[in-house]
Scaffold this motif. Structure first.
Motif, PDB file in Angstrom:
ATOM      1  N   LEU A 139      40.630  50.980  43.170  1.00  0.00           N
ATOM      2  CA  LEU A 139      40.607  49.988  44.095  1.00  0.00           C
ATOM      3  C   LEU A 139      39.445  49.053  43.832  1.00  0.00           C
ATOM      4  N   VAL A 140      38.117  49.768  43.519  1.00  0.00           N
ATOM      5  CA  VAL A 140      36.955  48.874  43.135  1.00  0.00           C
ATOM      6  C   VAL A 140      37.138  48.126  42.081  1.00  0.00           C
ATOM      7  N   LEU A 141      37.874  48.642  40.862  1.00  0.00           N
ATOM      8  CA  LEU A 141      38.028  47.997  39.909  1.00  0.00           C
ATOM      9  C   LEU A 141      38.835  46.965  39.921  1.00  0.00           C
ATOM     10  N   VAL A 142      40.004  47.185  40.663  1.00  0.00           N
ATOM     11  CA  VAL A 142      40.673  45.671  40.917  1.00  0.00           C
ATOM     12  C   VAL A 142      40.432  45.060  41.582  1.00  0.00           C
ATOM     13  N   GLY A 143      39.390  45.042  42.878  1.00  0.00           N
ATOM     14  CA  GLY A 143      38.609  44.130  43.441  1.00  0.00           C
ATOM     15  C   GLY A 143      37.676  43.150  42.536  1.00  0.00           C
TER      16      GLY A 143
END
Length: 817
Positions: free
Chosen positions: A730-734
């Motif tokens: 999720l952090v990478l996607v953000g």
């Protein structure tokens, strides 16, 4: 009934405190930069009003040498006093360099001559009389002393190791600005010169003024140093500052619009409930307008505080630039004024109204039952981006129409504004369409979801991306323009400064000095250059001469010329003209012009040359033609070419000793080149600083917009975690989503920034100064800007997600529900 509605609406910010920060940030930072440049411009123009005064005495008339290197003979001032010109006072200037590299102007005056300009004041109250007595103190203004951290009795450490002082800080507001006031006898000790730099005169009758003009010897001129003249000279400088401030204000306004739009969307359920409980649309409108007014006033107050701080930080660089370029004396401290503060309030109210009118209408016209049913914010985004794109089309058509009209400085800024706004309005629509198409066409499910989620986030990231793209465009445009100007000026100076030494002797000593120089073993050749200003119906024209040598031909920067222009220049009635004269008067090679005075009519223009050091009309002709028209008049300069591998310092020392020349009359090409580039860098550093601040504002805006939007999507992220996506994913996607936003904005900003620089060079600079430049692309500078911006965007996308994934998936989902 109104107050409970206001409290209910404002309660939204208690649940979403970051939104109030985003609203405050956008308008506050926009107002700050607008206030900063407006305050600087207002302060500078006020300084022009005081520029003709010394010790509260209006001294509007200035008698100066026509050539800066020359001095006014002291005998001429004595003659003026004998003829009854008691309102005139002598001044001498001497530039010194402090140990920290700061350039200071030391102004020497005659305190006795100033007595007659200050009637009714007791002698013991005259501060200037203290300057006559040893140890010859120096009077400085209060704002300069505060900026340089000086106090009474302190000394200035100079670059050559000596000290200047003691200092006396002005406590009676007699002087302002950056000039140091001393007795003229102190300047005689510091420099070997007996002449005067300027004679300033107070008001006089028209008859006396005409008599004074007739008394002026050859080589001296009288001008009126008025506010209007300085404002006309510096108009382009102030207009560029205003344009940068307005661009920053627009970027801040976009962020404000984004924040208010998101705030209205997130309050749809609340507004729907209020409408269903009996609150009318008019009551809601009044409550929201009250909220908006409160936010604007809060942002305006903080914007004035930060803007005043910014103005005082930038003012020393502005003051130094205006002093170097236009000899304007601008003080170093700005005080609060209702003029620019009221202007910023009007702009903030107008901008806030324009930013909020559509989101407010959209909210109030929606049916209450639809608002309270928690509709997806994506439904509103698509139609809004389509309307924005249509408005962008209209602005684009308007820009093309203005471009077809006759080009002026004002039309150039209008084209730039229309172009930037039109592309900014297109940007969210292009991104939204691109993300939507990729979400349907890609085969990889996660990639399709990635772009579908990015398209959904456009509702709260779209306008912030517009602001980021505009700021990046402005930064690239300014970097390109400044880099192109610097590279062109550097090359031009390198070519023009072909001689090793440049000497400005008196007319009587020129021939003797030239013969002496020719006999020196180090000297290869000596070039002569004559100058004289003449009045024509189209304004003052400077006539200069050039010799026929190959070296002088190589030092000439020709833009356009007829075949064999050098031969025609020296063997016919031909002249070369500067580029600014060619553009402003629409003269081309092959045309014939009239030069009036003793030169007569029918001179053929054989070529046009670049001249970035002179925005006025200049004509170059051969020595033979110049001497035929002005024999015995004008100012002369000598260029000395030294043989290869020989240091010119020894020749310079012998020259100053033999002819008793002051160092201000002898220059080497390295000194001229370095000084010119130093002034250039200091002048354009202001624009570079404002551009970087604008980019920082945009990055902050997109960061807080992302934070506020991710908080509103907490349920969405919690569901993804419950379905199996890890926190790292999720952090990478953000981060990657904002990186994609930034990359697309950068792909749009690069050509747009280059187009911006081209318009500034081809229209604004050409119309303001009559100069044309070649655009220089600077990939490394662009890469550094992109790297910092992309790193900031990835951090902005990751931080809010990191904060949410710290909790367990079920707890996050329970909190979101």
């Amino acid at each position: 009934m109104l107050w409970p509605v206001v409290k209910a609406l404002l309660g939204h910010y208690r649940r979403h405190p970051l939104q109030i920060i985003l609203v405050w940030l956008g308008l506050t930072l926009g107002v700050s930069l607008l206030v900063g440049v407006t305050a600087i411009n207002h302060h500078a123009k006020q300084s022009y009003t005081h520029g003709e005064k010394l010790f509260s005495n209006p001294l509007p008339y200035r008698i100066r040498p026509k050539h800066n290197a020359n001095k006014i003979p002291q005998g001429f001032y004595i003659q003026l006093r004998r003829e009854g010109f008691q309102q005139c006072a002598p001044f001498d200037n001497h530039r010194v360099t402090a140990e920290n590299g700061t350039n200071l102007m030391l102004v020497g005056l005659d305190p006795v001559a100033m007595l007659q300009l200050q009637p009714g004041i007791a002698l013991k109250e005259l501060t200037t009389l203290r300057l006559m007595r040893p140890p010859y103190p120096i009077l400085v203004s209060g704002d300069l002393a505060e900026y340089m951290d000086w106090s009474d009795g302190s000394y200035i450490d100079l670059a050559d190791g000596s000290q200047l002082g003691p200092l006396v800080v002005d406590q009676k507001n007699l002087i302002n600005g950056t000039r140091l006031i001393a007795d003229i006898s102190l300047l005689r000790m510091l420099q070997r010169s007996s002449g005067l730099s300027v004679i300033a005169c107070g008001h006089m009758s028209a008859e006396k003024y005409e008599l004074l003009k007739k008394m002026l010897p050859n080589g001296l001129t009288i001008t009126r140093n008025s506010k209007a003249e300085l404002e006309s000279l510096t108009s382009a400088f102030h207009m560029n500052l205003t344009a940068m401030g307005m661009l920053s204000f627009v970027v801040g306004l976009f962020i404000f619009y984004q924040a208010m739009s998101l705030s209205f969307i997130q309050r749809q359920p609340l507004v729907g409930i209020l409408r269903q409980t009996g609150v009318s649309g008019w009551q809601l409108a009044k409550a929201l307008c009250f909220e908006l007014l409160l936010l604007v006033l809060m942002s305006w107050i903080f914007g004035n505080v930060f803007g005043l701080m910014l103005a005082n930080q930038l003012l020393p660089a502005v003051s130094a630039s205006l002093g170097d370029l236009y000899d304007a004396n601008v003080g170093l401290s700005i005080e609060w004024s209702w003029v620019w503060s009221g202007y910023s309030l009007l702009m903030a109210l107008s901008g806030a109204f324009l930013a909020c009118v559509w989101p407010l209408i959209r909210l109030l016209q929606s049916q209450p039952i639809r608002l309270s049913s928690r509709l997806s914010i994506l439904r509103f985004a698509g139609s809004e981006f389509i309307w924005q794109a249509l408005i962008g089309c209209a602005f684009c058509v308007a820009a093309v129409a203005v471009y077809q009209a006759p080009q002026t400085q004002e039309s150039g800024f209008a084209i730039i504004a229309l172009m930037l706004v039109s592309v900014a309005l297109f940007t969210p629509f292009i991104m939204w369409k691109l993300f939507n198409s990729l979400s349907y066409s890609l085969r990889w499910v996660r990639a399709r979801w990635f772009f579908a989620d990015a398209a959904a986030s456009m509702s709260y990231r779209g306008v912030a991306t517009m602001a980021f793209m505009l700021a990046l465009t402005a930064n690239i445009g300014v970097e390109t323009m400044v880099g192109s100007f610097r590279d062109t000026t550097d090359k031009w100076l390198t070519q023009r400064l072909a001689a090793d030494l440049y000497i400005y002797p008196t007319n009587n000593a020129a021939a003797r000095m030239s013969n002496w120089l020719s006999d020196q073993p180090e000297v290869d050749s000596v070039w002569w250059r004559w100058e004289k200003d003449i009045a024509t119906p189209k304004g003052s024209v400077q006539i200069v001469s050039t010799g026929p040598s190959e070296g002088e031909l190589d030092a000439l920067t020709i833009k356009l010329g007829i075949p064999n222009y050098w031969y025609h220049l020296h063997h016919s009635k031909g002249v070369l003209i500067s580029e600014s004269m060619s553009l402003k008067l629409n003269i081309r090679p092959g045309d014939y012009i009239d030069l009036y005075d003793n030169l007569g009519n029918g001179w053929q223009v054989v070529g046009v040359y670049y001249d970035y050091g002179n925005p006025y009309h200049q004509v170059m002709m051969s020595h033979r033609n110049w001497l035929y028209g002005f024999a015995g008049r004008g100012n002369v300069g000598l260029g000395v070419v030294i043989k290869d591998g020989i240091n010119p310092q020894g020749l310079r020392d012998r020259l100053e000793n033999v002819f008793r020349l002051s160092s201000e009359r002898v220059f080497d090409n390295n000194n001229i080149h370095n000084q010119a580039m130093r002034v250039f860098d200091r002048t354009f550093a202001i624009a570079d600083t404002l551009g970087n601040i604008t980019l920082i504002i945009a990055v902050f805006g997109i960061f807080f917009a992302t934070v506020a939007g991710e908080v509103s999507r907490q349920r969405h992220i919690s569901l993804l975690r419950c379905l199996g996506m890890s926190g790292k994913e999720l952090v990478l996607v953000g981060s990657l989503q904002l990186l994609v936003f930034g990359l697309i904005a950068s792909l749009i900003a690069v050509p747009l920034g280059l187009a911006l620089a081209t318009l500034i060079v081809d229209i604004v600079i050409k119309q303001s100064f009559g100069w044309s430049l070649g655009i220089q692309v600077i990939p490394w500078d662009y890469f550094v800007t992109f790297a910092w911006a992309m790193a900031a965007l990835m951090l902005a996308g990751a931080l809010p997600v990191i904060k949410m994934v710290r909790n367990t998936p079920m707890k996050s989902l329970r909190d979101a529900l």
